[in-house]
Design an enzyme around this catalytic site. Sequence first.
Site, mmCIF file in Angstrom:
data_model
loop_
_atom_site.group_PDB
_atom_site.id
_atom_site.type_symbol
_atom_site.label_atom_id
_atom_site.label_comp_id
_atom_site.label_asym_id
_atom_site.label_seq_id
_atom_site.Cartn_x
_atom_site.Cartn_y
_atom_site.Cartn_z
ATOM 1 N N PRO A 126 4.671 -43.925 -67.573
ATOM 2 C CA PRO A 126 4.742 -42.518 -67.167
ATOM 3 C C PRO A 126 5.962 -42.216 -66.292
ATOM 4 O O PRO A 126 6.560 -41.141 -66.410
ATOM 5 C CB PRO A 126 3.434 -42.310 -66.396
ATOM 6 C CG PRO A 126 2.506 -43.325 -66.973
ATOM 7 C CD PRO A 126 3.364 -44.520 -67.242
ATOM 8 N N TYR A 127 6.319 -43.159 -65.434
ATOM 9 C CA TYR A 127 7.515 -43.011 -64.598
ATOM 10 C C TYR A 127 8.762 -42.946 -65.479
ATOM 11 O O TYR A 127 9.647 -42.112 -65.273
ATOM 12 C CB TYR A 127 7.591 -44.180 -63.624
ATOM 13 C CG TYR A 127 8.924 -44.416 -62.974
ATOM 14 C CD1 TYR A 127 9.322 -43.682 -61.857
ATOM 15 C CD2 TYR A 127 9.794 -45.388 -63.458
ATOM 16 C CE1 TYR A 127 10.551 -43.905 -61.252
ATOM 17 C CE2 TYR A 127 11.017 -45.624 -62.855
ATOM 18 C CZ TYR A 127 11.389 -44.882 -61.762
ATOM 19 O OH TYR A 127 12.612 -45.104 -61.162
ATOM 20 N N LEU A 128 8.834 -43.814 -66.485
ATOM 21 C CA LEU A 128 9.994 -43.829 -67.369
ATOM 22 C C LEU A 128 10.082 -42.557 -68.207
ATOM 23 O O LEU A 128 11.179 -42.072 -68.490
ATOM 24 C CB LEU A 128 9.950 -45.065 -68.270
ATOM 25 C CG LEU A 128 10.076 -46.412 -67.558
ATOM 26 C CD1 LEU A 128 9.940 -47.557 -68.561
ATOM 27 C CD2 LEU A 128 11.392 -46.518 -66.798
ATOM 28 N N LYS A 131 11.520 -39.985 -65.920
ATOM 29 C CA LYS A 131 12.952 -40.230 -65.765
ATOM 30 C C LYS A 131 13.721 -39.845 -67.030
ATOM 31 O O LYS A 131 14.841 -39.330 -66.959
ATOM 32 C CB LYS A 131 13.200 -41.707 -65.424
ATOM 33 C CG LYS A 131 12.811 -42.099 -64.011
ATOM 34 C CD LYS A 131 13.650 -41.383 -62.985
ATOM 35 C CE LYS A 131 13.409 -41.870 -61.574
ATOM 36 N NZ LYS A 131 14.151 -41.068 -60.565
#
Length: 215
Positions: A126-128, A131
Site C-alpha cells: 500500500p505504501y508503494l 508512492k
Amino acid sequence: MKTKTLIIGAGGQIGKIVVDLLQEDKKPVVALVRNENKAQELVKLGVETVLADLEGGFEHAFKDCNKVVFTAGSGGSTGYDKTLLIDLWAARKAVDYAIKNNIQHFVMVSGLGAANPDEFVSDIKPYLVAKHFADNYLLDSGLNYTILRPGALINQQGTGLIRISRPANFNELIIPREDVAKVIEYCLANEDTKGNIYELFSGNEHIDSVFKMDA
C-alpha cells in the site's frame, strides 16, 4: 530572491540529516515539522522552522523557498489511512504548492518498487502504491524534479559510496539513511540531476562519481 530549501519531513531521520548537511554548508534551509518538541529542538540549533500538520494546509512553508525536498512519511507503525493521507495526498498537495510558488527543483524521496508496486511481494505494497501515484503526479506536473527510490533503509553509518544500478542479489537492495541524505544534498546542488529518477543502493563508488558517470 527566493534562495531557501524547504525540507518537508524534517523531523524524520533522513530529513533531519539533510537539514544538518545544509546547515553545515551554510545553505539556507527551512524545516517543516508537525511535532512541536522537534520544532523547538531545531530552533535551538538555529534552524528556521515551520510547524504544520501535513494532513492540513501547509502552503505557508513555501514562502521564500526555491527548492523543496519531500521526505515525509506516515511511518511503519501507522495504518493505511495515514499512508494514504501523508505519502500520497500530502505529497500531491506539496506538488500543487510548489507549482503555485514557482519552485525550481522538487526532490521526491520515494521507494524501491514505486515504479511497479506489483514487482515485489511485500507487506508495504500500500505504501508503494501511494508512492507510485505521488511520483506520477510529480512527473506530470511540469516541475523540475528528481525522484529518488532507495532500497531498504538501514541505520548503519553512511559511507558516501553508492550505486544507482540495481544489484542482482536481493540482500544488497539496501542503503543507509545517511547516504540517502547525502544524495539529496548532491541533487539539490547539481542541476543535471533534474528530470531523472534514480534507484539508490549501497555501492563502491563515491556519490559525485556515480552521477558524473550517469550524466
